[in-house]
Scaffold this motif. Structure first.
Motif, PDB file in Angstrom:
ATOM      1  N   ALA A 189       1.011  -0.792  -0.054  1.00  0.00           N
ATOM      2  CA  ALA A 189      -0.046  -0.291   0.247  1.00  0.00           C
ATOM      3  C   ALA A 189       0.502   1.183  -0.503  1.00  0.00           C
ATOM      4  CB  ALA A 189      -0.808  -0.119   1.482  1.00  0.00           C
ATOM      5  N   ALA A 190       1.570   1.171   1.159  1.00  0.00           N
ATOM      6  CA  ALA A 190       2.890   2.438   0.979  1.00  0.00           C
ATOM      7  C   ALA A 190       3.439   2.891  -0.727  1.00  0.00           C
ATOM      8  CB  ALA A 190       3.786   2.246   1.880  1.00  0.00           C
ATOM      9  N   GLU A 191       3.957   1.913  -1.122  1.00  0.00           N
ATOM     10  CA  GLU A 191       4.633   2.187  -2.015  1.00  0.00           C
ATOM     11  C   GLU A 191       4.321   2.186  -3.504  1.00  0.00           C
ATOM     12  OE1 GLU A 191       7.949  -1.855  -1.155  1.00  0.00           O
ATOM     13  OE2 GLU A 191       6.103  -2.507  -2.119  1.00  0.00           O
ATOM     14  N   ARG A 192       2.384   1.655  -3.610  1.00  0.00           N
ATOM     15  CA  ARG A 192       1.764   2.653  -4.009  1.00  0.00           C
ATOM     16  C   ARG A 192       1.271   3.458  -4.148  1.00  0.00           C
ATOM     17  NH1 ARG A 192      -1.655  -1.387  -6.538  1.00  0.00           N
ATOM     18  NH2 ARG A 192      -1.559  -2.661  -5.408  1.00  0.00           N
ATOM     19  N   THR A 193       1.112   4.281  -2.709  1.00  0.00           N
ATOM     20  CA  THR A 193       0.447   5.744  -2.898  1.00  0.00           C
ATOM     21  C   THR A 193       2.269   6.613  -3.693  1.00  0.00           C
ATOM     22  OG1 THR A 193      -0.057   5.044  -0.280  1.00  0.00           O
ATOM     23  CG2 THR A 193       0.502   7.536  -0.612  1.00  0.00           C
ATOM     24  N   ARG A 194       3.313   6.282  -3.085  1.00  0.00           N
ATOM     25  CA  ARG A 194       3.904   6.631  -3.128  1.00  0.00           C
ATOM     26  C   ARG A 194       4.097   7.291  -4.785  1.00  0.00           C
ATOM     27  NH1 ARG A 194       6.926   9.899  -4.917  1.00  0.00           N
ATOM     28  NH2 ARG A 194       9.098  10.493  -4.140  1.00  0.00           N
ATOM     29  N   LEU A 195       4.014   5.802  -4.972  1.00  0.00           N
ATOM     30  CA  LEU A 195       3.782   6.019  -6.576  1.00  0.00           C
ATOM     31  C   LEU A 195       2.680   6.339  -7.334  1.00  0.00           C
ATOM     32  CD1 LEU A 195       4.949   2.224  -7.651  1.00  0.00           C
ATOM     33  CD2 LEU A 195       6.742   4.474  -7.686  1.00  0.00           C
ATOM     34  N   ILE A 196       1.533   6.490  -6.746  1.00  0.00           N
ATOM     35  CA  ILE A 196       0.286   7.616  -7.286  1.00  0.00           C
ATOM     36  C   ILE A 196       1.138   8.692  -7.062  1.00  0.00           C
ATOM     37  CG2 ILE A 196      -1.485   8.266  -6.783  1.00  0.00           C
ATOM     38  CD1 ILE A 196      -1.573   4.907  -8.179  1.00  0.00           C
ATOM     39  N   ASP A 197       1.459   8.911  -6.241  1.00  0.00           N
ATOM     40  CA  ASP A 197       2.456  10.295  -6.067  1.00  0.00           C
ATOM     41  C   ASP A 197       2.972  10.448  -7.070  1.00  0.00           C
ATOM     42  OD1 ASP A 197       0.520  10.544  -3.425  1.00  0.00           O
ATOM     43  OD2 ASP A 197       2.710  10.862  -1.920  1.00  0.00           O
ATOM     44  N   LEU A 198       3.829   9.935  -7.913  1.00  0.00           N
ATOM     45  CA  LEU A 198       4.865  10.835  -8.367  1.00  0.00           C
ATOM     46  C   LEU A 198       4.010  10.643  -9.745  1.00  0.00           C
ATOM     47  CD1 LEU A 198       7.793  10.618  -9.425  1.00  0.00           C
ATOM     48  CD2 LEU A 198       7.689   8.196  -9.980  1.00  0.00           C
ATOM     49  N   LEU A 199       2.987   9.519 -10.353  1.00  0.00           N
ATOM     50  CA  LEU A 199       2.496   9.690 -11.604  1.00  0.00           C
ATOM     51  C   LEU A 199       1.575  11.370 -10.632  1.00  0.00           C
ATOM     52  CD1 LEU A 199       0.612   6.533 -12.004  1.00  0.00           C
ATOM     53  CD2 LEU A 199       3.107   7.605 -13.120  1.00  0.00           C
ATOM     54  N   ARG A 200       1.306  11.977 -10.209  1.00  0.00           N
ATOM     55  CA  ARG A 200       0.370  12.742  -9.873  1.00  0.00           C
ATOM     56  C   ARG A 200       1.431  13.948 -10.001  1.00  0.00           C
ATOM     57  NH1 ARG A 200      -2.343  12.053  -4.897  1.00  0.00           N
ATOM     58  NH2 ARG A 200      -3.606  10.408  -6.059  1.00  0.00           N
ATOM     59  N   GLN A 201       2.290  14.313  -9.298  1.00  0.00           N
ATOM     60  CA  GLN A 201       3.713  14.929  -9.275  1.00  0.00           C
ATOM     61  C   GLN A 201       3.931  15.240 -10.601  1.00  0.00           C
ATOM     62  OE1 GLN A 201       6.304  13.751  -7.791  1.00  0.00           O
ATOM     63  NE2 GLN A 201       6.804  14.858  -6.131  1.00  0.00           N
ATOM     64  N   LEU A 202       3.692  14.230 -11.788  1.00  0.00           N
ATOM     65  CA  LEU A 202       4.286  14.376 -13.032  1.00  0.00           C
ATOM     66  C   LEU A 202       3.710  15.014 -14.211  1.00  0.00           C
ATOM     67  CD1 LEU A 202       6.209  11.070 -13.570  1.00  0.00           C
ATOM     68  CD2 LEU A 202       7.078  13.334 -13.707  1.00  0.00           C
ATOM     69  N   GLN A 203       1.914  13.999 -13.563  1.00  0.00           N
ATOM     70  CA  GLN A 203       0.749  15.163 -14.261  1.00  0.00           C
ATOM     71  C   GLN A 203       0.083  16.554 -14.117  1.00  0.00           C
ATOM     72  OE1 GLN A 203      -0.106  10.799 -14.988  1.00  0.00           O
ATOM     73  NE2 GLN A 203      -0.567  10.638 -17.652  1.00  0.00           N
ATOM     74  N   THR A 204       0.423  16.609 -12.697  1.00  0.00           N
ATOM     75  CA  THR A 204      -0.224  18.010 -12.818  1.00  0.00           C
ATOM     76  C   THR A 204       0.414  19.193 -12.816  1.00  0.00           C
ATOM     77  OG1 THR A 204      -0.593  16.259 -10.771  1.00  0.00           O
ATOM     78  CG2 THR A 204      -1.195  18.320 -10.420  1.00  0.00           C
ATOM     79  N   PRO A 205       0.072  20.401 -13.182  1.00  0.00           N
ATOM     80  CA  PRO A 205       1.063  20.869 -13.744  1.00  0.00           C
ATOM     81  C   PRO A 205       1.186  22.285 -12.836  1.00  0.00           C
ATOM     82  CG  PRO A 205      -0.862  21.981 -15.063  1.00  0.00           C
ATOM     83  CD  PRO A 205      -0.951  20.184 -14.007  1.00  0.00           C
ATOM     84  N   ALA A 206       2.353  22.739 -12.665  1.00  0.00           N
ATOM     85  CA  ALA A 206       2.603  23.091 -11.004  1.00  0.00           C
ATOM     86  C   ALA A 206       2.252  25.018 -11.495  1.00  0.00           C
ATOM     87  CB  ALA A 206       4.156  22.938 -10.618  1.00  0.00           C
TER      88      ALA A 206
END
Lengths: 490, 823
Positions: free
Chosen positions: B774-791
Motif C-alpha cells: 500500500a505504501a509503495e502504491r501511494t508513493r508511486l501514485i504520488d509520483l504519477l500525479r506530480q508528473l501529470q499535474t501542472p505546477a
C-alpha cells in the motif's frame, strides 16, 4: 508490508513506528535521517557490524602517521619520455656520439626491439642544455617553462624499473607488479585514506594525447580491492563522466523526482528487509545525483581568470593536457584524493610518428608550460604544501640510438628521470646520478617500489602496513620490497 | 596471479568478520584445542613466513609446518615443542617473552599474537600438542547425516540436516520459508538468470500441489537458459574474452568455446567429462570437433601483440596463466605462489610448480599467438562443420615465406633505390616495410617489398594470389582457438626466481607431492589427458569439494569454504566441514551431474528460507555463515541488464552465436591504446542477453564492468559485489537502460489495463514479481500525479504526457534495489 516480510519472522520494528516512518519519508530527505536513526538504534544493541548502515567506504580515514601530503596529482608521461633529451645531461655521451656502445654495458641485458639490427651505437643528444635556478639543475631547451620551476621541484635521476615493454611496464609503475590483477596506486591510496569530496570521485583519471594509454582500464583498476576504489576516467569531450547527463529530454526536475521516488521506495524496502546494503545504495544514488551537478561545475572553467588560462596555455573548449592540469587543480580544491593525468605518445623509437626531432618536440611543447603552471598555480594558492605532484613515464630511453627511419632511442629501465613537487618533498634538490653515459645509476638508485613507498610515506601511510588480505596473503603496493627515499623528504 | 577479480569485502565487513571470529573462539574455549581449526591457522599466519615450507626464507633451520620438523626443533638445539609441557617448550617461551630480541613473531615480521592466540597455543601444548594433517589434503569420506532429535524446521534433504544441526548447536532458530513470489523469482534467477514471466509467477502462486516447487525446479533445470546462466561463472574461471588483451587488444574469435560451455551444461555433461574435454579434449583418441573446441578453455590466455616483445616471454606468461588457472579452478590452491620460490604457506615446492607447468608447456601456440598451424579450428560457416581453411592458409603462408627467404640478399639494393622522402610517399605498408631491415619484416611486409621490386615471377604470383583469395575468406571465417600438442614436447625447467631467462633444473610433468600420485604411464611421459583424469582419481581430496563449493557460493553468496580459491593453510576452514564432504561425495556418487547438485541445493529448505534480516541473527551470526536465513544478493552484472530487458519485453532469447554489440556511450573505445570501432548492433542483436555482449579486455562494456564483471585477465573464482555512484549513473542515464524504460512504459500502457492502479500493479510485478505494498502504491501514485499535474510557479516543468510519465515510473522501477537484487 511486503510479501518478503514473513509474519513468522522477527519484526525489526513495530508496525506503528513503520507507518509513522513511511509518512515521514514521503516528505523527502528527512526520511533518510530518520531511517538511519532508527536503524542505528536497532544496531546499537549489536556490537558486531562495525559500520553504521550508511557507512561510506570513501569517507576520509586517518593515515598511519601525520601526513605531509594529502592529495596527489600524478602526471603520467605514457610511452617513456627520454631523460637524455630533457634532464640527464651527458657531455661524454655527446662526445662519443656514433661510437659503438661498450660491450660491458649491455652484456646480459635485454631490450625491446634489441634482438637485431636497430644498432647499438651511442647517441648524444642534439638538444642544448643549461643549468637553472639555485639548484643548478640541467634542463634542455625543450622544457623552458619547467626550467623556470626547478627550485620548486625535486629531480630524481636514478629511477629504475623492471619491465621494458609498455603495457607490463605501465602496470608495474601503477600497481607495483607487471602481472594483471593488482590494485593501482590510486586505489590503494583511496582505500587507505578515503576521499574528502562528497560530490566527486576520490580517484580521477584525465587523459590527453592521440590515444588512450596502453593497457587501458587496468592502469587505474582496483585488482582485488573493492571497485569503489577504481579510478574514474573523465573525458575530454562531452560528459566528463560516463552517463553523467540525464537521458535526452529528461529535465533536472524530472530526474530529481525520479531519484526521490527511488530513494523512498528503497527506504521502504530497507525497512521491510532489514538489509543495510540498501542504505549504501541510497547513499550511492545521492552521491550520483550530486556528481551530476558538481562534475559539470568542475569542468566549466569559464570562471577562471584570463591570467590563469594564459598561465597554463589553455585554448578555450579544446581538450588538452593544459586543460587537464587546470582540472587537476580544481579537483584538488574540491577534495579529490588522487588525480592521474595521462599524456600519451612519448614513445620515440625513431620511426614515423615517433622521432626525436619532430614528434618528441611536439610532446614536450604540449606539456611543458602547463606542468610548470600547475606547480606555480598550486604554490600561489597555498595548495602545493599538501599536494604532491609526480611526473614521469613508465621507463626512460637508452643512451644508444635506435635506427629506424630516423635515429631514436629504445626503452630503458636502468636509469631514468622523474620529478616531484610539493607535498612535503624537498624542493630544489637533485637526487641520484647516472654514469657518464647515462646508462646506470651510480648513486641513490630509486626503484619503482621505493618511489611507491615514498609516495605512501608522504601521505602518512606505512607501505608495510597498508595491506589487504587476498588469497590468504596480505598484499601491499610494494609487495615485499620498497624503502622510503629519505633524501626526497623535506 | 589467478582469481584476482575476486574482490574481497569492504573494510567494515572485515571488522565484522573479526568480531565474529572472536565470538566463535570464545565458544571454542570450553572444547579441547583442535589443531587444524585452532592452531594451524595461527602458525600459518604468523610463523610460516620464516618457519614454513620455503627453504630459502627459513630462519634458524626451524620448520613449523611439518610435525617431525617442528618436534626436531631448529639449529638452536632447544626443544621447540614438548608435548604436555608448555613450560619446557621454546615455542611457548618465545611467544610470551618480553624481551624484544627474543619475542616471536619478531618485530620485523609486522605480526603480533593476541593474548587469546597465545593462550590457545599454550593450551594446545599443555593438552599434548596433537598434530593433524591439513583437512583439505585428506580425501573426503562420506559423513553420516545428522539425526535431529526434534526439529520444528522442515528437513527437505540431507543439506538441511547438516545446517540445522549446527544451528541447533548455536541455539539459532532458522527463518521460515520465503513467500512464493520471492521464491519463484529467486529460483528463476538462480537457475536461468532470468526473472519469471507474469504467467509463470501466476501458475506457481496458484499451484497448490505439494510438488509445485519441485515441478518448477525441473522446468527451470530443463530450460536452455539454465546453460546460459551457469556458463557465466564458468566463463569467469575460464577468463573468457573476445579480444587478445595486453595493449593492442585485437579481437579474437572464441565464441564457439562459449557456446560449447552453454551446450555442455544444458546437456548436463558430467563434470568429469566437462573438465577432461576442456583440459585435454585434443588428446582424447579420435577427438570430435566439439572436444577440440572445448580445449579453448586454455586458449583464453592473453596474447601480446605489442611491437618489440620477446614472443617466448609471452608464450611462457600464457603457460603460467594456465598453471595458475588450473590451481585455482580445480585444486583451489594458490600454486602460482610457487612460481618464484617454494610456497610460503603450503607444502608446494617450486619444483612442483614447474612439474605442473611441464604439462602445459607443449602446445603449438607461440607468444604472438598468430595462426600457427594446428592452433585454430575453422568452420565452413557459423554452424557448419569444421573445415581445413586454417590449415590451408597456414600452408600457403609457409610456402610464401620459404620462397621469399633468399631475397634477403637483394633487399639492401632495393632499399637503396629509395630515400626517406620517396618512402614517405609510398603506400603505408610498403613505406613502413622499407624503414625496417629484412629480418624484422613480417611476411606481409616482405610480400609488399617483392611486389614492388621483385618483377615478374610466376611462382610468386601464384602463391600471392592464392593467399589473397584465402585472406579475403579469412576475415569472415568462423574460427576458434584450440590446444594442440607439439610432436615433440618442449623441455621444461625450473625458472630461477620465476625469471624465464634463468633456466634451472630440468623437470618432467608431474603433480604436486602433497596430493595423490599420478597413475603410472608406462613407457611415456604423462600428458595433459593424464593430468585431467588424475583430478578424478577417487582419492583426490580437492576436485569435488572445490566445485560443489563454487556452486554453493552462487546460491548463498559465500562458499562453505569462504576462500573458494585457497584451500591451503591460509584459507578459511569450512563452516560446515561434514556438509562439504557430504556434497563432494554425493557429486561423485551422482556421476558428477551438476544438475543433481543444483537440484539438491535449490530443493533444500535451507535454500528456500526467507532472506529478511533478523536482529537476533545479526547479533549471533552477523555474516549469516550458519545460514539461519537466505541472503539478499545483488544480481551479477549481466543479469542487471537481463532483468531490465525481460521486464521491458525487449529480450531476444536466442541462444549462442557470434558476440553482439549493444549500444554503449561514445568514447569508451578511446580509453584503449588502439581505437576500435563499436558499431552498435541493430535489430535483434541489440537486445540479446549480456552473456553475448562482445568483451574487449582493455575496454569492457561499461555497463557490465561497473557491476563488477571480471576483466578476463585471469581466472575469477568469485565476484564480489560493490555498490557505487557509477552504478547509479548507469541505471539512471545509460542510453540502453533509458531505452528499456521506454519499452517498459509502452508495455505497461498497452498491456497493463486501463487505470493507474492496474498498470502500477502490472509494472511492479514485471520488475519484482510481486504487487506493490500500500505504501509503495501511494508513493508511486504520488509520483504519477506530480508528473501529470501542472505546477503553479512559472518555471515549472511542463506536464508530462502519459508516455513520459510512465517512462519515468519505469525508470524508477528499473532502478530499485529490489529489481537488481535476488532476495
Amino acid at each position: 508490508m511486503t510479501p518478503q516480510t514473513n509474519s513468522d519472522s522477527a519484526q525489526p520494528f513495530d508496525p506503528a513506528s513503520r507507518r509513522h516512518f513511511f509518512s515521514r519519508c514521503a516528505m523527502g530527505l528527512g526520511g533518510i535521517a530518520l531511517a538511519s536513526m532508527l536503524d542505528r538504534s536497532r544496531l546499537s544493541a549489536a556490537p558486531a557490524p562495525a559500520s553504521g548502515p550508511l557507512a561510506d567506504p570513501m569517507a576520509p580515514k586517518s593515515p598511519h602517521f601525520s601526513p605531509r601530503a594529502k592529495k596527489v596529482i600524478y602526471l603520467f608521461m605514457a610511452g617513456g619520455p627520454s631523460q637524455l633529451e630533457l634532464f640527464d645531461y651527458k657531455p661524454r655521451l655527446i662526445s662519443l656520439n656514433g661510437q659503438p656502445v661498450p660491450e660491458s654495458l649491455i652484456a646480459g641485458k635485454r631490450f625491446a626491439f634489441m634482438d637485431s639490427s636497430h644498432g647499438t651505437k651511442l647517441l648524444g643528444t642534439r638538444r642544448a642544455f643549461a643549468q637553472h635556478g639555485e639548484s643548478g639543475a640541467w634542463v634542455s631547451d625543450l622544457f623552458p617553462h619547467t626550467a623556470g620551476i626547478v627550485d620548486d621541484i625535486t629531480l630524481v635521476k636514478s629511477c629504475a624499473a623492471d619491465l621494458f615493454n609498455h603495457a607490463p611496464a605501465k602496470l608495474f609503475m601503477n600497481t607495483g607488479s607487471g602481472q594483471f590483477g593488482r590494485p593501482s596506486m590510486g586505489s590503494w591510496i583511496t582505500y587507505g585514506l578515503g576521499s574528502e569530496s562528497q560530490n566527486l570521485p576520490g580517484f580521477v583519471v584525465l587523459q590527453s594525447g592521440p590515444r588512450g594509454p596502453r593497457g587501458g582500464a587496468v592502469n587505474w583498476g582496483t585488482g582485488f580491492l573493492p571497485t569503489t576504489y577504481q579510478g574514474v576516467p573523465f573525458r575530454g569531450n562531452g560528459d566528463p563522466i560516463l552517463n553523467l547527463a540525464n537521458p535526452k529530454g529528461i529535465t533536472a526536475t524530472r530526474q530529481r523526482q525520479a531519484i526521490d521516488a527511488i530513494r523512498d521506495l528503497n527506504l521502504q524496502h530497507a525497512v521491510a528487509t532489514g538489509d543495510a546494503e540498501i542504505h549504501t545504495r541510497i547513499a550511492a544514488y545521492e552521491m550520483a545525483s550530486r556528481m551530476q551537478s558538481s562534475a559539470p561545475e568542475l569542468v566549466d572553467i569559464s570562471g577562471e581568470s584570463e591570467a590563469t588560462l594564459k598561465l597554463y596555455g589553455i585554448e578555450k573548449d579544446k581538450p588538452s593536457f593544459a586543460r587537464n592540469c587546470l582540472l587537476a587543480r580544481r579537483l584538488v580544491e574540491r577534495g579529490s584524493r588522487f588525480i592521474q593525468l595521462y599524456h600519451t605518445n612519448w614513445d620515440s623509437h625513431g620511426g614515423p610518428g615517433e622521432n626525436l626531432e619532430v614528434d618528441f618536440v611536439a610532446r614536450c611543447r604540449e606539456v611543458d608550460q602547463a606542468q610548470a603552471a600547475l606547480v606555480t598555480d598550486l604554490k600561489q594558492r597555498g595548495l602545493l604544501k599538501d599536494t604532491l605532484v609526480v611526473w614521469g613515464g613508465e621507463f626512460g630511453r637508452t643512451p644508444m640510438g635506435e635506427n629506424r627511419d630516423t635515429t631514436g632511442r629504445n626503452h630503458h629501465i636502468d636509469a631514468f628521470t622523474m620529478w616531484f613537487a610539493g607535498g612535503g618533498t624537498k624542493a630544489g634538490t637533485i637526487i641520484g646520478e647516472t654514469d657518464e653515459l647515462g646508462f646506470n645509476s651510480v648513486t641513490d638508485r630509486a626503484h619503482v617500489h621505493d618511489l611507491h613507498a615514498t609516495i605512501l610515506h608522504l601521505l602518512g601511510l606505512d607501505h608495510k602496513k597498508l595491506t589487504f588480505r587476498f588469497q590468504g596473503r596480505d598484499f601491499r603496493l610494494t609487495d615485499v620490497h620498497g624503502n622510503v627515499i629519505q633524501k626526497l623528504l623535506a | 596471479m589467478s582469481a584476482f577479480c575476486s574482490r574481497a569485502s569492504l573494510p567494515f565487513t572485515l571488522s565484522a568478520a573479526l568480531a565474529y571470529t572472536i565470538t566463535l573462539t570464545a565458544n571454542a574455549l570450553a572444547a579441547p584445542v583442535d589443531f587444524s581449526r585452532d592452531i594451524q591457522p595461527i602458525l600459518s599466519d604468523n610463523c610460516y613466513h620464516c618457519h614454513g615450507p620455503d627453504a630459502a626464507s627459513r630462519k634458524s633451520g626451524l620448520r613449523l609446518d611439518l610435525h617431525s620438523e617442528a618436534l626436531a626443533g631448529g639449529k638452536s638445539g632447544l626443544a621447540t615443542i614438548v608435548a604436555g609441557k608448555p613450560d619446557d617448550s621454546e615455542l611457548i617461551a618465545r611467544i610470551f617473552s618480553h624481551d624484544s630480541e627474543e619475542v616471536m613473531p619478531s618485530s620485523e615480521s609486522n605480526k603480533t599474537l593476541t593474548a587469546a592466540q597465545k593462550d590457545l597455543l599454550r593450551r594446545w601444548v599443555a593438552e599434548g600438542a596433537a598434530w593433524g594433517e591439513h583437512w583439505a589434503y585428506v580425501a573426503p569420506s562420506r559423513p553420516s547425516v545428522p539425526t535431529l532429535s526434534s526439529s520444528a524446521a522442515p528437513i527437505a534433504n540431507p543439506i538441511d540436516a547438516f545446517i540445522l544441526a549446527r544451528l541447533a548447536a548455536e541455539k539459532i532458530t532458522p527463518s521460515p520459508a520465503a513467500d512464493r513470489s520471492t521464491l519463484i523469482r529467486r529460483v528463476s534467477f538462480d537457475l536461468t538468470g532470468l526473472p519469471p514471466t507474469l504467467a509463470e509467477t501466476n501458475t506457481f502462486l496458484n499451484d497448490s500441489h505439494p510438488d509445485a516447487y519441485a515441478h518448477l525446479v525441473e522446468r527451470l533445470l530443463a530450460s536452455p537458459h539454465y546453460g546460459e546462466r551457469w556458463a557465466r561463472p564458468w566463463l569467469d574461471v575460464a577468463r573468457y574474452s573476445d579480444s587478445n588483451g595486453y595493449s593492442i587488444d585485437a579481437p579474437r574469435q572464441m565464441w564457439k568455446y562459449r557456446d560449447w560451455v552453454v551446450s555442455a551444461l544444458n546437456q548436463d555433461m558430467p563434470y568429469k567429462e566437462f573438465v577432461i574435454e576442456q583440459l585435454a579434449g585434443d588428446l582424447i583418441p579420435q577427438p570430435t570437433t566439439a572436444q577440440k573446441i572445448a580445449t579453448g578453455f586454455n586458449r583464453n590466455t592473453q596474447i601480446n601483440q605489442e611491437g618489440g616483445i620477446d614472443p617466448e616471454q609471452f608464450r611462457i606468461e600464457a603457460v603460467m596463466d594456465r598453471v595458475a588457472t588450473f590451481g585455482s579452478t580445480f585444486l583451489g590452491l594458490t600454486v602460482n605462489c610457487a612460481q618464484c620460490h617454494d610456497h610460503k604457506f603450503d607444502p608446494i615446492p617450486q619444483k612442483d610448480y614447474y612439474r605442473l607447468f611441464a604439462f602445459f608447456n607443449n602446445t603449438v601456440d607461440d607468444g604472438h599467438g598468430e595462426g600457427v598451424p594446428g592452433g585454430r579450428l575453422s568452420f565452413a560457416s557459423e554452424n557448419g562443420p569444421a573445415d581445413t581453411f586454417v590449415a590451408d592458409i597456414a600452408q600457403v603462408r609457409a610456402d610464401l615465406a620459404q620462397f621469399l627467404e633468399p631475397y634477403a640478399a637483394q633487399y639492401p639494393a632495393w632499399r637503396a633505390q629509395t630515400t626517406p622522402e620517396s618512402r614517405a610517399k609510398l603506400r603505408q605498408n610498403i613505406g613502413t616495410a622499407l624503414t625496417l631491415p629484412w629480418e624484422k619484416q613480417t611476411l606481409n611486409q616482405r610480400r609488399a617489398v617483392f611486389l614492388t621490386f621483385g618483377g615478374e615471377n610466376a611462382k610468386f604470383t601464384a602463391l600471392h594470389e592464392k593467399l589473397a583469395v584465402l585472406e579475403k575468406h579469412e576475415a569472415k571465417a568462423t574460427t576458434t582457438l584450440i590446444m594442440a600438442e607439439l610432436p615433440q614436447p618442449r623441455e621444461s625447467v625450473v625458472f630461477i626466481k620465476g625469471d624465464f631467462t634463468r633456466a634451472g633444473e630440468k623437470v618432467t610433468p608431474g603433480t604436486p607431492g602433497i596430493l595423490p600420485p599420478l597413475p603410472a604411464t608406462p613407457g611415456r611421459q604423462p600428458n595433459r589427458l593424464d593430468l585431467a583424469r588424475w583430478l578424478f582419481e577417487p582419492a583426490h581430496p580437492l576436485t569435488a569439494r572445490v566445485m560443489v563449493n563454487r556452486i554453493w557460493q552462487q546460491y548463498f553468496g559465500l562458499g562453505l569454504v569462504e576462500t573458494e580459491n585457497d584451500y591451503g593453510s591460509q584459507g578459511a576452514p569450512p563452516t560446515h566441514p561434514e556438509l562439504l564432504d557430504w556434497l563432494a561425495t554425493e557429486f561423485a556418487a551422482q556421476n558428477w551431474s551438476m544438475k543433481a547438485i543444483h537440484r539438491l541445493i535449490v530443493t533444500s529448505a535451507t535454500y528456500q528460507r526467507a532472506s529478511v534480516a533478523r536482529p537476533d541473527l545479526d547479533l549471533a551470526d552477523p555474516l549469516n555463515k550458519l545460514l539461519g536465513r537466505q541472503n539478499r544478493l545483488r544480481l551479477d552484472a549481466e543479469l542487471v541488464r537481463d532483468v531490465a530487458l525481460s521486464a521491458s519485453g525487449l529480450l531476444v532469447p536466442k541462444l549462442g552465436g557470434p558476440p553482439v554489440f549493444p549500444p554503449q556511450p561514445d568514447g569508451v573505445m578511446t580509453l584503449g591504446q588502439n581505437r576500435r570501432a563499436w558499431v552498435a548492433s541493430t535489430g535483434a542483436d541489440r537486445h540479446r542477453r549480456a552473456l553475448y555482449t562482445h568483451h574487449w579486455r582493455a575496454t569492457p562494456h561499461p555497463a557490465i564492468a561497473v557491476f563488477d564483471a571480471p576483466d578476463g585477465f585471469s581466472a575469477c573464482t568469485r565476484r564480489l559485489r560493490s555498490d557505487t555512484p557509477l552504478q547509479a549513473l548507469t541505471l539512471l542515464n545509460d542510453l540502453q537502460f533509458f531505452e528499456f524504460a521506454g519499452a517498459l512504459a509502452a508495455r505497461i500502457q498497452s498491456e497493463g489495463g486501463n487505470n493507474d492502479s492496474t498498470r502500477l500493479d502490472y509494472a511492479f510485478r514485471l520488475c519484482v514479481a510481486r504487487p506493490p505494498s500500500a505504501a509503495e502504491r501511494t508513493r508511486l501514485i504520488d509520483l504519477l500525479r506530480q508528473l501529470q499535474t501542472p505546477a503553479s510557479n512559472s518555471t515549472a516543468e511542463p506536464t508530462a504526457t502519459p508516455l513520459e510519465a510512465w517512462t519515468t515510473l519505469a525508470r524508477v522501477l528499473l532502478n530499485l534495489d529490489e529489481t537488481i537484487t535476488r532476495a
